[in-house]
Design an enzyme around this catalytic site. Structure first.
Site, PDB file in Angstrom:
ATOM      1  N   ASP A 263      -8.454  -1.836   4.295  1.00  0.00           N
ATOM      2  CA  ASP A 263      -9.134  -2.902   5.030  1.00  0.00           C
ATOM      3  C   ASP A 263      -8.541  -3.115   6.425  1.00  0.00           C
ATOM      4  OD1 ASP A 263      -6.834  -3.852   3.779  1.00  0.00           O
ATOM      5  OD2 ASP A 263      -7.606  -5.880   3.499  1.00  0.00           O
TER       6      ASP A 263
ATOM      7  N   HIS B 240      -7.943 -13.585   7.952  1.00  0.00           N
ATOM      8  CA  HIS B 240      -7.715 -12.739   6.784  1.00  0.00           C
ATOM      9  C   HIS B 240      -7.957 -13.519   5.489  1.00  0.00           C
ATOM     10  CE1 HIS B 240      -5.737 -10.035   3.904  1.00  0.00           C
ATOM     11  NE2 HIS B 240      -5.937  -9.078   4.802  1.00  0.00           N
TER      12      HIS B 240
ATOM     13  N   HIS C  68      -3.191  -0.152   4.300  1.00  0.00           N
ATOM     14  CA  HIS C  68      -4.302  -0.462   3.408  1.00  0.00           C
ATOM     15  C   HIS C  68      -5.647  -0.285   4.105  1.00  0.00           C
ATOM     16  CE1 HIS C  68      -1.657  -2.956   0.445  1.00  0.00           C
ATOM     17  NE2 HIS C  68      -1.535  -1.654   0.284  1.00  0.00           N
TER      18      HIS C  68
ATOM     19  N   HIS D  36      -0.443  -2.271   8.567  1.00  0.00           N
ATOM     20  CA  HIS D  36      -0.067  -1.501   7.388  1.00  0.00           C
ATOM     21  C   HIS D  36      -1.204  -0.564   7.004  1.00  0.00           C
ATOM     22  CE1 HIS D  36      -2.289  -4.900   5.801  1.00  0.00           C
ATOM     23  NE2 HIS D  36      -2.363  -4.321   4.605  1.00  0.00           N
TER      24      HIS D  36
ATOM     25  N   HIS E 250       5.165  -7.139   1.860  1.00  0.00           N
ATOM     26  CA  HIS E 250       3.867  -6.831   1.264  1.00  0.00           C
ATOM     27  C   HIS E 250       4.054  -5.720   0.236  1.00  0.00           C
ATOM     28  CE1 HIS E 250      -0.375  -7.248   1.009  1.00  0.00           C
ATOM     29  NE2 HIS E 250      -0.695  -6.086   1.550  1.00  0.00           N
TER      30      HIS E 250
ATOM     31  N   ASP F  47      -0.854 -10.194   5.842  1.00  0.00           N
ATOM     32  CA  ASP F  47      -0.532  -9.463   4.622  1.00  0.00           C
ATOM     33  C   ASP F  47       0.953  -9.533   4.293  1.00  0.00           C
ATOM     34  OD1 ASP F  47      -2.990  -7.249   3.704  1.00  0.00           O
ATOM     35  OD2 ASP F  47      -3.206  -8.465   5.497  1.00  0.00           O
TER      36      ASP F  47
END
Length: 315
Positions: free
Chosen positions: A65, A278, A63, A61, A151, A219
């Site tokens: 990080d 994670h 994001h 995804h 998410h 996530d």
């Protein structure tokens, strides 16, 4: 044989002793990277596996990080001398994310093939030069499937299946009067026309043998489709942002999972082994909470940065 290295194990922000969550797969000398947050390049360099042979980058995804390490990595790959096309796969919108991040690289000596992929299977052929897209499913030796997750933005999980060649049968080849000169091509799944006769791989091969399946989920909240998606995985890599079940409200609010939820998915999916990764930066020592997973799924382990696994084919 497939080698795998957990490059980083944190979500949110890197710490002194842990990089962002990412994983590198090495198969026949070719590489597949899953996610590319801050610190991924340094972690990859520690493996000694090289950059030039990285053929596929799978992004779960958008994001930061999981993505902000991309422009630097793409530049380093270019400096390594790579000229072959590199494939980047991700959820809807990944094209804009990659192009936006990559604005600092005005020139790359190789082409980017960006694939927006949800609930689909892509077939590849692995050879000595690269991993390339393969339109003919029968000629592919590696397939990638994706699953839409739950998410705060478009997010997908991945399942990788590395096929194993069917065993060559001398008995079948002789029984079917196959010229010896054709045996090698047929064994490599090629159909051959020779002296006005057509010969097929099944004429010299036994039944297909079980390959290696690796599934990667991060996530997300647990969803009803995950167990069937990861079913019978030899290795299931799953997020465990929260180690303690008392943090379930945080997990729900932030669309993440606890250790026990990840372990339940591994059990329901009949996986052979679970690697938890994670972790929240607030989780100073994830090992303190491992029992919350092993109570449900015994073969659960905590990932440390640099954890390496070697997966072998079994008869």
């Amino acid at each position: 044989m497939v080698d795998l290295c957990i490059l980083g194990t944190l979500g949110g922000m890197p710490m002194i002793d842990r990089f962002m969550s990412s994983t590198l797969i090495n198969v026949n000398g070719r590489k597949i990277l899953i996610d590319c947050g801050e610190g991924t390049q340094v972690a990859m360099r520690k493996t000694g596996w090289g950059f030039k042979s990285l053929d596929i980058i799978c992004i779960t995804h958008s994001h930061g990080d999981h993505t902000v390490g991309l422009p630097g990595l793409l530049s380093t790959i270019g400096n390594s001398g790579r000229t072959e096309k590199l494939t980047i796969i991700g959820p809807p919108g990944i094209t804009n994310i990659v192009n936006g991040l990559n604005v600092i690289n005005p020139y790359l000596p190789y082409e980017l093939n960006i694939v927006e992929n949800t609930n689909d299977t892509i077939n590849f052929h692995i050879n000595n030069n690269n991993i390339c897209l393969c339109e003919n499913k029968n000629k592919s030796n590696f397939s990638l499937s994706s699953l839409e997750l739950e998410h705060s933005t478009n997010c997908i999980g991945y399942s990788f299946y590395f096929k194993r060649k069917a065993k060559f049968s001398v008995e079948k080849a002789i029984k079917n009067n196959i010229p010896k000169a054709l045996w090698n091509k047929l064994q490599n799944n090629e159909t051959v026309i020779f002296e006005n006769n057509k010969y097929y791989p099944y004429m010299v091969l036994d039944n297909e043998r079980k390959g290696i399946k690796i599934s990667y989920i991060t996530d997300t909240r647990p969803t009803k489709n995950i167990p069937s998606f990861i079913k019978d995985s030899d290795l299931f890599i799953c997020e465990g942002t929260y180690g303690n079940d008392i943090d379930i409200e945080k997990a729900i609010k932030n669309c993440h999972m606890t250790f026990s939820e990840a372990a339940t998915l591994a059990k329901e999916g009949n996986c052979k082994e679970l690697i938890l990764t994670h972790f929240s930066p607030a989780l100073s020592d994830p090992n303190n909470f491992l029992i919350n997973a092993t109570n449900i799924f015994e073969k659960s382990i905590i990932a440390d940065d640099g954890l390496t696994k070697n997966l072998k084919y079994f008869n």
